[in-house]
Design an enzyme around this catalytic site. Structure first.
Site, PDB file in Angstrom:
ATOM      1  N   ASP A 264       0.761  -1.209   0.178  1.00 34.75           N
ATOM      2  CA  ASP A 264       0.099  -0.020   0.028  1.00 34.75           C
ATOM      3  C   ASP A 264       0.887   1.348   0.024  1.00 34.75           C
ATOM      4  O   ASP A 264       2.078   1.074   0.328  1.00 34.75           O
ATOM      5  CB  ASP A 264      -0.855   0.053   1.333  1.00 34.75           C
ATOM      6  CG  ASP A 264      -2.207   0.571   0.914  1.00 34.75           C
ATOM      7  OD1 ASP A 264      -3.101   0.766   1.658  1.00 34.75           O
ATOM      8  OD2 ASP A 264      -1.828   1.643   0.238  1.00 34.75           O
TER       9      ASP A 264
HETATM   10  C1  GLC Z   1      -4.330   4.391  -0.606  1.00 34.91           C
HETATM   11  C2  GLC Z   1      -5.037   3.171  -0.193  1.00 34.91           C
HETATM   12  C3  GLC Z   1      -5.284   2.206  -1.271  1.00 34.91           C
HETATM   13  C4  GLC Z   1      -4.854   2.789  -2.753  1.00 34.91           C
HETATM   14  C5  GLC Z   1      -3.553   3.270  -2.692  1.00 34.91           C
HETATM   15  C6  GLC Z   1      -3.318   4.238  -3.744  1.00 34.91           C
HETATM   16  O1  GLC Z   1      -3.532   4.731   0.741  1.00 34.91           O
HETATM   17  O2  GLC Z   1      -5.032   2.507   1.132  1.00 34.91           O
HETATM   18  O3  GLC Z   1      -6.355   1.472  -1.144  1.00 34.91           O
HETATM   19  O4  GLC Z   1      -4.838   1.795  -3.664  1.00 34.91           O
HETATM   20  O5  GLC Z   1      -3.130   4.112  -1.738  1.00 34.91           O
HETATM   21  O6  GLC Z   1      -4.138   5.167  -3.855  1.00 34.91           O
END
Ligand code: GLC
Length: 732
Positions: A264
């Site tokens: 993430d």
């Molecule tokens: C965010 C979210 C994730 C998302 C990623 C990119 O913090 O937790 O679900 O796909 O970062 O935006």
């Protein structure tokens, strides 16, 4: 003779030339992917291999330019394709070709209980991702609904592991049929937003395996997801983006996952763990995944120069790097460099139809006294529509799933189109502030004057549709924070009371991704649970309210009467939200209806519940045998009859109880469901197959699944709290 020699020479020369031109195996799209992976890997330098493993921009990572291997472009989110952002920014880049179709939120898809719609959803959103030249779609999310306060429940598929498992598989298959990788998320135990970046979750192995892993396991083993996203939180002391137990042992060894583990954004904290514990692609480091920008260059990422340095010094074995590089090459050869990759479509009429159909089938009718609904057009002259959610964009906000859309039909748009603008009077009723990240900004409007104006409109009307619920503001249904209260926000309860006092003919339509308290439940004659319904929201809602479409949605999570009735809130702070460092899921396997039914706490509305404009009868439940061996499949059949006057669909649910077992088991667990469409008077016989092995519980003493011999009670019904038939079978 000379001419023959000359001819032979020419032929040899051209063959030699062709041999020299003969492209390397990895560029021959007809070759098996594994051969292409090995060939590409053999041609790459160590630097090139390492450069595959970390971001080069906010949403992309390097390919191998020298070898013509393309970059990996990822994009949010589960409900539609996020607009382009600038290279290293979160905000929109202002392109004019990236306004997408917004599909309904995944809670709505789950509420349809229709895997066929899940395939349609995946195919449609996958076409949009393909058309926008994305390699990876950062979705779907399948974290289990454990508390009604979790800000991101709207992005997930509810409280039951079996429902989430069945519904996530076709979505992933649909996306990947476009040559775009799905990225099932957030693996694992990211069941709240409070302290999401570090909270150290723990729970029993049984709860882990019976509740929180099944949907991911189905995504990997049955849907063959090509990528998976590690979650921000910790599990037993290690961040999930580099967690040895989750990634090396369970995901890559036990489940044989051959895809890419993507972190993430900002979920990586340590080079040693990132190298050794199964992370493949590091994204968003030094950011919070939503607003803060990284201060450091991408080359300082944990899997960038520190990793390369460690390889060169012999601290990390090259096999660890090769495994990551192989997985990323495999992803690229399955997507951008795959043979016969389709070309996708963007904002096509078919996508609008799909969005409308999913929204129609996900809407849940919760209460309908004296057949308040449907309201055929022409029945009333004066219709009052009250509430901010009737006219507010609900595709904007909510965090990374926020969308820039080609269009969004609001409930008010849909109701005006259905009933005619001369018959509709709208009043705002209540007001929230703008959708922001990280903070709330209340509205400057005076709440009492809004209520008074709405009451005046309600008094003059023949019928009132209140359209409220939650929204995508921070601390509502939004990433990065949990709700602070179980109640409807912005003074809606007070408004609903006032509206009902002004006009008894008032229905409540809630648009949200979470359960809320309903102090007015006994007053209002009709309640409808809409979700974040996307671009076609207004049309779908008007289709169901007017009766053009018969509602068939069922709740994918329970609505407790009060927050304390919910399992996660029963055991105090350590259970939710944790003590800010550690958290323990003390309710164990008793999540959702498992809790309510086993503890005999009656919810406001139960999992699997939803009314229809017609009625159904379930005929006799029978099984092919009475006695089964552990390797058998139980063949169950029953009939469903539409005993009403309208075409409609019933979701028949099969729950199982194992009354005698060495461990406590819930009084019911969903093990099958079938959505049956029937004309008035029509009867269908439904066959369901149930493997005895699927009746197992996770046995912590054996560290494996186990079916103990004895009786099992099959329970057939149209909601978890409405079982109409039971049948006992015995396992030898
Ligand atoms: C965010 C979210 C994730 C998302 C990623 C990119 O913090 O937790 O679900 O796909 O970062 O935006």
């Amino acid at each position: 003779m000379k001419s023959i020699l000359l001819t032979i020479t020419v032929i040899c020369t051209s063959l030699l030339a062709r041999a020299q031109q003969k492209q390397p195996v990895y560029l021959d799209l007809s070759q098996p992917i594994e051969r292409r992976v090995e060939n590409a890997l053999s041609l790459m330098t160590t630097e090139e291999k390492v450069s595959l493993c970390y971001a080069q921009s906010k949403f992309s990572s390097k390919g191998v330019p020298r070898l013509g291997i393309p970059e990996v472009w990822t994009d949010d989110g589960p409900h539609g394709i996020r607009e382009e952002v600038l290279w290293d920014e979160w905000g929109g880049a202002g392109w004019t070709n990236d306004s997408c179709t917004a599909f309904p939120a995944l809670t709505c898809l789950a509420a349809s209980f229709n895997p066929k719609l899940s395939l349609l959803y995946g195919q449609s959103i996958g076409e949009e991702a393909r058309y926008r030249n994305k390699t990876v779609l950062l979705g779907p999310g399948v974290n289990i609904y454990r508390t009604p306060l979790n800000g991101r429940n709207f992005e997930y598929m509810g409280e039951d592991p079996y429902l989430s498992s069945r519904m996530v598989i076709p979505y992933i298959q649909g996306v990947q049929s476009n040559g775009v990788a799905a990225c099932v998320k957030h693996f694992a135990l990211n069941n709240q937003e409070e302290w999401r970046g570090h909270i150290n979750v723990d729970l029993s192995d049984r709860a882990l395996n019976e509740i929180y892993l099944p949907a991911f396991k189905a995504a990997v083993q049955e849907a063959k997801a090509w990528s998976i996203m590690g979650s921000y939180n910790q599990f037993r002391g290690q961040h999930c983006c580099h967690n040895d137990l989750l990634l090396n042992k369970i995901l890559k060894k036990d489940w044989a996952f051959d895809g890419v583990v993507i972190s993430d954004w900002g979920g990586v904290h340590n080079t040693d763990e990132a190298v050794n514990n199964g992370l493949d692609l590091e994204m968003g480091t030094y950011t919070d995944g939503l607003t803060t920008k990284g201060k450091f260059p991408y080359s300082s990422y944990y899997l960038a120069n520190p990793f390369l340095k460690g390889i060169k010094e012999g601290k990390y074995d090259i096999t660890l790097l090769d495994d990551k590089a192989r997985r990323i090459l495999r992803l690229i050869f399955r997507t951008t460099m795959s043979q016969n990759r389709p070309f996708g479509r963007f904002v096509s009429p078919e996508h609008s139809e799909a969005a409308r159909k999913i929204a129609q089938e996900g809407i849940v009718l919760l209460k309908n006294e004296n057949k308040f609904f449907p309201v055929p057009s022409g029945k009333f002259k004066k219709i009052a529509v009250i509430g901010e959610n009737a006219d507010r964009s609900l595709v904007i906000g909510g965090g990374s799933s926020s969308l820039k859309v080609a269009y969004e039909k609001s409930p008010l748009d849909g109701l005006i189109a259905k009933y005619g603008k001369d018959h509709i009077t709208y009043s705002l009723g209540y007001a929230s502030g703008p959708a922001l990240y990280g903070r709330e900004e209340p509205s400057k409007l005076n709440a009492d004057s809004l209520i008074n104006a709405a009451v005046e409109v309600a008094k003059q009307a023949d019928i009132v549709f209140f359209i409220g619920g939650l929204n995508k503001n921070h601390f509502q249904d939004c990433e990065g924070g949990d709700r602070k209260s179980f109640s409807l926000p912005f003074g809606q309860d007070k408004l609903i009371d006032a509206l009902f006092k002004a006009n008894k003919n008032t229905a409540v339509v809630l648009l949200s991704g979470n359960a809320v308290s309903m102090p007015w439940i006994n007053k209002v004659p009709a309640i409808m649970q809409g979700w974040y319904l996307g671009s076609e929201a207004g049309n779908a809602l008007a289709d169901v309210i007017s009766g053009e479409v018969n509602p068939s949605g069922k709740l994918p999570f329970s609505f407790p009467k009060k927050l304390e009735d919910n399992a996660a809130h029963f055991y105090g702070k350590i259970s939710y939200p944790g003590d800010s460092i550690n958290q323990f899921y003390k309710e164990d396997i008793l999540v959702g209806y498992r809790w309510f039914d086993t503890k005999k706490i009656s919810p406001q509305f139960s999992f699997g519940y939803g009314l229809s404009y017609t009625s159904f009868d379930l005929g006799p439940l029978s099984s092919d045998k009475k006695l089964y061996s552990k390797s058998d499949t139980v063949r169950i059949s029953f009939t469903v009859k539409n005993t009403g006057a309208k075409y409609g669909a019933e979701v028949v649910q099969l729950y199982v109880h194992d009354p005698v077992c060495t461990v406590t088991r819930p009084v019911k667990e969903l093990k099958a469901f079938e959505k049956v469409f029937l004309k008035p008077g029509e009867t269908k016989t439904v066959e369901v197959r149930l493997k005895v092995a699927d009746l197992a519980f996770y046995d912590e003493t054996k560290k494996n699944w186990n079916v103990e011999a004895g009786d099992f009670i099959l329970q057939l019904g149209n909601s978890s709290s409405h079982i109409s038939q039971k049948l006992k079978i015995t396992v030898r």
